[in-house]
Design a protein around this motif. Structure first.
Motif, PDB file in Angstrom:
ATOM      1  N   VAL B 210       0.863  -1.180   0.000  1.00 40.31           N
ATOM      2  CA  VAL B 210       0.000   0.000   0.000  1.00 40.31           C
ATOM      3  C   VAL B 210       0.905   1.237   0.000  1.00 40.31           C
ATOM      4  O   VAL B 210       1.757   1.379   0.876  1.00 40.31           O
ATOM      5  N   ALA B 211       0.728   2.089  -0.999  1.00 41.79           N
ATOM      6  CA  ALA B 211       1.663   3.195  -1.190  1.00 41.79           C
ATOM      7  C   ALA B 211       1.405   4.327  -0.206  1.00 41.79           C
ATOM      8  O   ALA B 211       0.275   4.697   0.064  1.00 41.79           O
ATOM      9  N   PHE B 212       2.503   4.883   0.322  1.00 44.06           N
ATOM     10  CA  PHE B 212       2.439   6.110   1.112  1.00 44.06           C
ATOM     11  C   PHE B 212       3.065   7.200   0.243  1.00 44.06           C
ATOM     12  O   PHE B 212       2.364   8.021  -0.318  1.00 44.06           O
ATOM     13  N   ALA B 213       4.388   7.164   0.087  1.00 42.66           N
ATOM     14  CA  ALA B 213       5.056   8.127  -0.790  1.00 42.66           C
ATOM     15  C   ALA B 213       5.948   7.331  -1.735  1.00 42.66           C
ATOM     16  O   ALA B 213       7.014   6.851  -1.339  1.00 42.66           O
ATOM     17  N   SER B 214       5.489   7.202  -2.956  1.00 36.91           N
ATOM     18  CA  SER B 214       6.076   6.247  -3.893  1.00 36.91           C
ATOM     19  C   SER B 214       7.577   6.423  -4.125  1.00 36.91           C
ATOM     20  O   SER B 214       8.284   5.447  -4.329  1.00 36.91           O
ATOM     21  N   SER B 215       8.049   7.661  -4.120  1.00 39.92           N
ATOM     22  CA  SER B 215       9.461   7.864  -4.447  1.00 39.92           C
ATOM     23  C   SER B 215      10.358   7.592  -3.245  1.00 39.92           C
ATOM     24  O   SER B 215      11.581   7.679  -3.357  1.00 39.92           O
ATOM     25  N   LEU B 216       9.766   7.266  -2.096  1.00 36.14           N
ATOM     26  CA  LEU B 216      10.527   7.045  -0.862  1.00 36.14           C
ATOM     27  C   LEU B 216      10.300   5.658  -0.272  1.00 36.14           C
ATOM     28  O   LEU B 216      11.187   5.111   0.398  1.00 36.14           O
ATOM     29  N   ASP B 217       9.113   5.099  -0.480  1.00 34.53           N
ATOM     30  CA  ASP B 217       8.752   3.831   0.157  1.00 34.53           C
ATOM     31  C   ASP B 217       9.729   2.719  -0.221  1.00 34.53           C
ATOM     32  O   ASP B 217      10.020   2.527  -1.399  1.00 34.53           O
ATOM     33  N   GLN B 218      10.168   1.991   0.768  1.00 34.71           N
ATOM     34  CA  GLN B 218      11.023   0.843   0.492  1.00 34.71           C
ATOM     35  C   GLN B 218      10.845  -0.186   1.604  1.00 34.71           C
ATOM     36  O   GLN B 218      10.805   0.155   2.772  1.00 34.71           O
ATOM     37  N   ALA B 219      10.697  -1.436   1.188  1.00 36.94           N
ATOM     38  CA  ALA B 219      10.529  -2.517   2.157  1.00 36.94           C
ATOM     39  C   ALA B 219      11.885  -2.948   2.707  1.00 36.94           C
ATOM     40  O   ALA B 219      12.908  -2.787   2.039  1.00 36.94           O
ATOM     41  N   GLY B 220      11.859  -3.486   3.909  1.00 34.94           N
ATOM     42  CA  GLY B 220      13.101  -3.999   4.494  1.00 34.94           C
ATOM     43  C   GLY B 220      12.803  -4.856   5.704  1.00 34.94           C
ATOM     44  O   GLY B 220      11.662  -4.911   6.178  1.00 34.94           O
ATOM     45  N   PRO B 221      13.811  -5.551   6.214  1.00 32.94           N
ATOM     46  CA  PRO B 221      13.613  -6.462   7.341  1.00 32.94           C
ATOM     47  C   PRO B 221      13.796  -5.792   8.713  1.00 32.94           C
ATOM     48  O   PRO B 221      14.557  -4.843   8.854  1.00 32.94           O
ATOM     49  N   ILE B 222      13.068  -6.330   9.696  1.00 31.58           N
ATOM     50  CA  ILE B 222      13.285  -5.987  11.102  1.00 31.58           C
ATOM     51  C   ILE B 222      13.567  -7.305  11.814  1.00 31.58           C
ATOM     52  O   ILE B 222      12.758  -8.243  11.733  1.00 31.58           O
ATOM     53  N   THR B 223      14.726  -7.385  12.435  1.00 31.08           N
ATOM     54  CA  THR B 223      15.196  -8.684  12.949  1.00 31.08           C
ATOM     55  C   THR B 223      15.932  -8.508  14.273  1.00 31.08           C
ATOM     56  O   THR B 223      16.176  -7.392  14.727  1.00 31.08           O
ATOM     57  N   LYS B 224      16.283  -9.651  14.865  1.00 35.40           N
ATOM     58  CA  LYS B 224      17.004  -9.593  16.136  1.00 35.40           C
ATOM     59  C   LYS B 224      18.475  -9.266  15.917  1.00 35.40           C
ATOM     60  O   LYS B 224      19.121  -8.694  16.804  1.00 35.40           O
ATOM     61  N   THR B 225      19.022  -9.691  14.793  1.00 34.95           N
ATOM     62  CA  THR B 225      20.456  -9.506  14.567  1.00 34.95           C
ATOM     63  C   THR B 225      20.719  -8.969  13.162  1.00 34.95           C
ATOM     64  O   THR B 225      19.857  -9.038  12.282  1.00 34.95           O
TER      65      THR B 225
END
Lengths: 484, 494
Positions: B210-225
């Protein structure tokens, strides 16, 4: 050929510019893989992208880009190697994204030109301001239920080329000639089918009036006119409205209007104050479109022969008049038909047959060139029979009608009906002798110097031969015998 | 193995344990399902999908037994509820999408499932990813599993990926996806004491997010390490023809980059990030971070990023501008919430959007509409775009001289739920250190590096040139190894 309006206070000149929306001929939509065809049950040609589902992204359809570039090249226009897709923001139920992806400041095609061939054989040049690509919207259906509006998204996302002209047009006739020529070019290219009834070509008409050669007046835009005839009518009534308004001491206000063909008037749709603020900005989902100059050059090299070039070739090669040539090149099918007929024959004769008998027949039967009951090879065969003296022009017309009715070739019709022209002078002489013998009064008149009476003798001979006698031979023999 | 031991595993440990058949994917999934249920008080998950997790685990066990295990076989993940998941409700934490179930899958989650990961559920977030505290969610705020020493008031997890960060910190899932527009992965990671990585713009497909700000949005991981972030990113990233801004290039083995030699590399320390009134604890941690990297063989160099001060205002013009347009599709016509009652079209739009969007989303739509309006476009949007270019040039120039840049992730630690609510500017300041990399499209990672006086986690941020996540990951691992941060406290298992 400027058509002036005679007002109460003097002459007025119309200044007209056209914005044509031409649906790109393509298997798929501009930014989605969904099928792109006219008709279909509502909402059966809609992808997730077209319905603007959350997270869906547009991807440019390269074929639509190619079609736009081909069109631009055919309009002798500058192709912009970098262009940008912008979002035009407004709310409407048939606009699922809440914005239309269009091109605002950097269109794919820049300035070009269309040459109009007017009926009097003169040329008029109309400048092209730009051509840009944009998405079409869906359709709101207000007539399906009394209190509800239905939305059909089949058309949503279909590629359109918006072709904007300079305000170079000065009369309804020129506007019609412009649209006809533009449609002809689009059809030659196969980039748009130009079908105004189905809405695949629509025009917005900008009209203003001024004193001849004076400063430009305020313009009104008449939206979405869907036939060339209506464009002409709309211009006439809108220009008249503006002249009357100004002459009554009023002022034209810039606004968007709609043409009502039934009432023959234009009506205000929205004023400038009510116009949307579209908040254009570059679509961040799409990178700027970069074209390779070599690719554009290869597209250019692959363009078909276009109406203007074909017209010049028809004038040079077949000795046609400018007007005949432009009539014959207007539709690609007609031009091809003509060329097949003219191949190895007299071009002017071929043109006369195509534009005369054939057009007449098609008109009467309401058929298109493609469904002509007489094909080009068959028409050529008929012309050959005239050239070799088998048929007179008169007989040939009879044979042509029979060919159209039976679908048989000319030679077969001639054989079956015995319509062969009598060129044997012995047979004609015998008939001439009989006619002279039967008309001593007329012979006397002729000898007294009444040339007109010759027609009486010719008529009699033709009647006696069932029209098959070669008229030239009859004339010649009659004169000889009467002078004896 | 005990359930707590299973939920305490990192993704790397879980992967290795599954392959060694120390436990089954089913046991791993069940342990996390139990933790997710027990942790409902945090409000980290909006939708739980235990059946899907168990079905996925069954398939994972079959593949492991058959020797056909894929890269993330059987790893249970939380998915930020901004990723469209086929057949599973996707809300963007907004009332306007309540009840919406997409018939399609985002590319990033598709990639994860193709690698064998299993979905535990959809995590809470700020509405449409707009926020830095996860308090703008229509479904209520997420609680940070951390508490200040001697103070039991619930704290925010940061935002917008607050549910993901809290869930990872509380060991409700082995890892989670986030999205980052101006800091939405890195800042909540810092607040929750976990690792959050925003890759280079274009590394992950935005298709189905779901787009918020297309030129900035980027997926990434959140992890313990850091290692887990490297593993997860590899299976999220990749070119996608359905996203014109995704970049066609090979996805490296990010995990292998962990052992890259760092000796001789240079770390830039931007002087503009030493803002007035900076929390001395944050500054002290930053100095420590510099020391750790020097220990690892990097040379610290002071650099200038002269346009940094404009980053936040530029961001708060551009992101709302794009959002105002991206959110226009939520009109009540085709899906999601539609206001009851009659009225004409305009009234339907106004009522639907007025009811459907929360206050922060409405605020940003109004800001965005304003800056794009005729007469204001040049002064705001166009000027902001130009300054954005200057900010990107600052980084390009800096990276001529250095390999990575080290800064704090956020100007402070987690604050209490309800704090800063009446002051949007102070809320926006949370992103002051993360926004510049977003504007420049650069990768950034937040690594938990220590705690403040209240015992709350603090993060350090590393940034790297475009598509050099590998060097960034290697440097992040060096900090992680030296910081000795213990995140287990948050999981109640300390």
């Amino acid at each position: 050929m400027t058509a002036l309006i005679q007002g109460a206070t003097g002459d007025w000149e119309m200044v007209i510019g056209l914005e044509v929306h031409a649906q790109v001929t393509s298997a798929a939509k501009l930014f989605s893989g969904a099928a792109n065809a006219f008709g279909g049950e509502p909402n059966t040609r809609v992808s997730l992208v077209d319905a603007a589902m959350p997270g869906m992204l547009p991807v440019i359809n390269g074929y639509c880009i190619e079609q736009a570039v081909r069109t631009g090249l055919a309009l002798k226009a500058k192709i912009n190697l970098t262009s940008v897709f912008d979002r035009k923001n407004y709310f409407y139920p048939d606009l699922p994204q809440g914005y239309q992806i269009s091109q605002f400041t950097q269109p794919i095609v820049g300035t070009g030109e269309v040459v109009l061939d007017m009926e009097d054989g003169t040329e008029r040049r109309v400048g092209i301001t730009r051509l840009h690509l944009e998405q079409d919207a869906g359709k709101s259906l207000h007539d399906q239920a009394p209190k509800l509006t239905y939305v059909d998204l089949n058309r949503s996302g279909v590629a359109l080329m918006e072709i904007v002209s300079e305000p170079d047009i000065r009369s309804p006739e020129e506007a019609a000639a412009y649209l006809t020529k533009l449609r002809s070019i689009l059809r030659y290219l196969g980039t748009c089918d130009g079908n105004m009834e189905e809405g695949s070509m629509r025009a917005d008409v900008n009209v203003s009036v001024r004193r001849p050669g004076g400063a430009l007046g305020t313009r009104c835009e008449i939206k979405n006119v869907n036939s060339i005839r209506f464009v002409q009518q709309a211009i006439v009534v809108e220009a008249a409205r503006q002249v009357a308004l100004i002459e009554d001491g009023g002022k034209v206000v810039q606004e968007t209007r709609l043409f009502d063909p039934e009432a023959g008037v234009t009506r205000v749709m929205r004023s400038k104050e009510e116009s949307h603020d579209y908040r254009y900005f570059p679509d961040p989902d799409l990178l700027p479109l970069e074209l390779d100059a070599d690719w554009v050059a290869s597209i250019k090299a692959g363009l078909p022969e276009l109406p203007d070039e074909k017209r010049a070739r028809f004038m040079d090669g077949y000795g046609l008049s400018p007007y005949d040539a432009s009539v014959l090149v207007a539709e690609r099918e007609t031009a091809e038909f003509f060329e097949t007929v003219a191949q190895g024959r007299d071009g002017k004769v071929a043109a006369n047959w195509v534009m005369g008998e054939l057009f007449g027949l098609l008109n009467r039967q309401g058929r298109a060139m493609a469904d002509s009951p007489v094909g080009p090879v068959e028409l050529g065969g008929l012309i050959d029979l005239i050239a070799d003296g088998t048929l007179s022009n008169r007989l040939a017309k009879e044979v042509f009608e029979e060919m159209a009715a039976s679908g048989k070739p000319a030679a077969a019709v001639v054989e079956e009906k015995g319509l062969r022209q009598i060129t044997d002078s012995g047979a004609i002489e015998a008939e001439v002798d009989k006619v002279i013998a039967a008309g001593p009064d007329q012979v006397a008149q002729f000898k007294a110097g009444n040339e007109k009476v010759l027609g009486w003798f010719v008529g009699r001979v033709m009647q006696a031969t069932g029209g098959k006698a070669n008229p030239a031979a009859v004339n010649e023999i009659l004169r000889k015998k009467l002078s004896e | 193995m005990a359930a707590a031991a299973l939920t305490g595993l990192t993704i790397a440990e879980a992967r290795d344990g599954l392959l060694a058949k120390d436990f089954s994917a089913r046991e791993l999934a069940e342990a996390h399902i139990g933790a997710m249920e027990a942790g409902r008080g945090l409000n980290a998950f909006l939708t739980e999908t235990p059946e899907r997790a168990l079905a996925g685990a069954q398939e994972a066990d079959r593949r492991i037994a058959a020797g056909e295990a894929r890269g993330l076989e059987g790893v249970p993940l939380g998915i930020k509820d901004l990723f469209c998941t086929e057949g599973v409700a996707t809300t963007a934490a907004s009332r306007i999408l309540q009840g919406f179930t997409p018939p399609y899958e985002s590319t990033v989650t598709r990639n994860l499932w193709d690698a064998g990961a299993v979905m535990l559920g959809k995590t809470n977030l700020d509405e449409f990813a707009m926020g830095s505290s996860n308090t703008t969610s229509h479904f209520g705020p997420v609680e940070n599993p951390w508490r200040r020493k001697g103070d039991n008031r619930p704290l925010v997890p940061g935002g917008s990926s607050g549910g993901s960060a809290a869930a990872v910190a509380a060991h409700l899932c082995a890892g989670a996806t986030g999205t980052d527009t101006g800091g939405s992965i890195r800042q909540p990671a810092a607040f929750c004491g976990v690792v959050g990585l925003k890759p280079t713009y274009g590394r992950c497909s935005r298709y189905g997010i779901v787009a918020f700000a297309s030129s900035l949005d980027q997926a990434g991981p959140i992890t313990k390490t850091v290692r887990d972030a490297a593993i997860l990113l590899r299976h999220m990233a990749g070119f996608d023809a359905r996203d014109s801004t995704s970049v066609e290039r090979e996805v490296p083995d990010f995990e292998a980059a962990l052992s890259r030699p760092l000796k001789g590399l240079r770390v830039g320390i931007p002087k503009e990030y030493r803002v007035d009134g900076m929390d001395p604890e944050i500054d002290a941690l930053w100095q420590k971070g510099i020391g750790w990297l020097e220990e690892a063989g990097l040379e610290a160099v002071e650099i200038g990023l002269p346009h940094t001060q404009y980053a936040l205002p530029v961001y708060y013009i551009l992101a709302p501008a794009e959002a105002s347009s991206n959110l226009a599709r939520y009109d009540g016509v085709r899906y999601g919430h539609r206001a009851e009652g009659g009225g004409d079209l305009l009234e339907m739009y106004e009522a639907t959007r007025g009811e459907g969007f929360g206050a922060e989303v409405r605020r940003r739509i109004m800001i965005g509409t304003y800056v794009l309006s005729a007469g204001y476009y040049d002064a705001y949007y166009l000027k902001a775009q130009k300054v954005r270019t200057l900010i990107a040039r600052d980084f390009a120039a800096a990276f001529e001289a250095v390999d990575v840049i080290l800064t704090p992730t956020a100007p402070g630690a987690a604050f209490a739920i309800g704090e800063k609510e009446d002051d949007p500017i102070s809320m926006y300041l949370n992103d002051v250190f993360t926004v510049p990399a977003s504007l420049a499209g650069l990768p950034g990672i937040s690594v938990p590096a220590g705690t403040d006086g209240d015992g709350l986690p603090l993060g350090l941020q590393l940034m790297a040139p475009s598509f050099d996540e590998e060097t960034m990951i290697a440097a992040a691992a060096a900090i992680e190894a030296r910081a000795g941060f213990d995140g287990a406290a948050a999981a109640g298992g300390a």
